[in-house]
Design an enzyme around this catalytic site. Structure first.
Site, mmCIF file in Angstrom:
data_model
loop_
_atom_site.group_PDB
_atom_site.id
_atom_site.type_symbol
_atom_site.label_atom_id
_atom_site.label_comp_id
_atom_site.label_asym_id
_atom_site.label_seq_id
_atom_site.Cartn_x
_atom_site.Cartn_y
_atom_site.Cartn_z
ATOM 1 N N GLN A 125 0.936 -1.154 0.081
ATOM 2 C CA GLN A 125 0.024 0.076 -0.034
ATOM 3 C C GLN A 125 0.751 1.102 -0.061
ATOM 4 O O GLN A 125 0.582 2.094 -0.729
ATOM 5 C CB GLN A 125 -1.090 0.082 1.221
ATOM 6 C CG GLN A 125 -2.283 -0.887 1.190
ATOM 7 C CD GLN A 125 -3.022 -0.649 2.307
ATOM 8 O OE1 GLN A 125 -3.300 0.351 2.690
ATOM 9 N NE2 GLN A 125 -3.508 -1.676 2.937
ATOM 10 N N ASP A 150 -16.350 6.704 -9.178
ATOM 11 C CA ASP A 150 -17.542 6.420 -8.434
ATOM 12 C C ASP A 150 -18.051 7.707 -7.540
ATOM 13 O O ASP A 150 -17.357 8.645 -7.379
ATOM 14 C CB ASP A 150 -17.151 5.151 -7.575
ATOM 15 C CG ASP A 150 -18.181 4.296 -7.012
ATOM 16 O OD1 ASP A 150 -19.341 4.871 -7.246
ATOM 17 O OD2 ASP A 150 -17.940 3.439 -6.484
ATOM 18 N N ASP A 221 -19.907 3.074 -11.603
ATOM 19 C CA ASP A 221 -20.824 2.272 -10.989
ATOM 20 C C ASP A 221 -22.146 2.096 -11.721
ATOM 21 O O ASP A 221 -22.625 2.807 -12.450
ATOM 22 C CB ASP A 221 -20.977 2.931 -9.578
ATOM 23 C CG ASP A 221 -21.799 2.030 -8.596
ATOM 24 O OD1 ASP A 221 -21.847 0.808 -8.657
ATOM 25 O OD2 ASP A 221 -21.911 2.685 -7.522
#
Length: 228
Positions: A125, A150, A221
């Site tokens: 990460q 999104d 989405d």
């Protein structure tokens, strides 16, 4: 896939988490060595308590040192403390951070293998937050910009929503991203700002490669029939 060296970084940790922080750092060094990832020694800053103001004050101090990355150890998942940390680092100063809760660094029943697995994921990460890439897929298309969009809705104020736009400029060339965010004050799922985001992404692509993309893949989405 692509790594960015981790240098000039700082760890902020409360005094009571000193043992776990030290052990977790040793595990980070171990997994970094295994992945052939270059990670320099951090400056460890110990704070006396875990109050929100203590974290805020210490962050303001270490930011003056111009760190490339900051890891912050929290005693628990307190929302106010986390929000303060992210506001100071991400919004006010644009410094990438990795927040980790103390219990995540603690071995369960003496099993440090589980914590080592966490250290591996955390290091991946951190590399991505510095601009690296964990993995890629082979895409036969050249000159292709890939976009994702999104919307998230504010959990405390349902009238507020935020649209997030991310573009991978050209996966075949390198891991180079463009991102932007816009607010949707009426809480709607759809966005009136996608054209602005897209224009900025295309300009970023042209600045990087001197031309516009030949193709654009846009992932979004799902929405209801009314929105369509």
């Amino acid at each position: 896939h692509t790594s960015v060296d981790l240098t000039r970084w700082i760890i902020i940790s409360p005094r009571r988490a000193n043992a776990e922080t030290t052990k977790f750092l040793s595990l980070l060094n171990e997994v970094a060595s295994g992945m052939k990832y270059t990670m320099g020694a951090p400056k460890i800053v110990e704070i006396a308590d875990d109050r929100v103001n203590t974290y805020a004050t210490e962050l303001q101090k270490v930011i003056r040192l111009d760190p490339k990355f900051i890891m912050i150890v929290l005693p628990n998942a307190n929302a106010d403390r986390y929000a303060t940390v992210k506001k100071i680092t991400c919004i006010q100063n644009a410094i990438p951070t990795q927040v980790i809760v103390q219990k995540t660094m603690m071995a369960k029943n003496g099993n440090w293998g589980g914590v080592k697995s966490v250290a591996t994921k955390v290091l991946i990460q951190m590399n991505c937050k510095l601009g690296g890439a964990a993995w890629t897929v082979k895409i036969p298309l050249s000159g292709c910009m890939t976009v994702g969009f999104d919307v998230t809705h504010d959990s405390t104020d349902k009238r507020k929503s935020f649209g997030a736009f991310v573009a991978l400029l050209d996966v075949k060339r390198k891991a180079k991203f463009f991102s932007s965010v816009s607010s949707h004050m009426s809480g709607e799922e759809c966005s009136n700002n996608i054209t602005v985001h897209m224009q900025k992404a295309l300009q970023s692509y042209r600045d990087e490669y001197g031309t516009l993309p030949e193709k654009i893949l846009f992932y979004r989405d799902g929405v209801g029939d009314g929105d369509v």
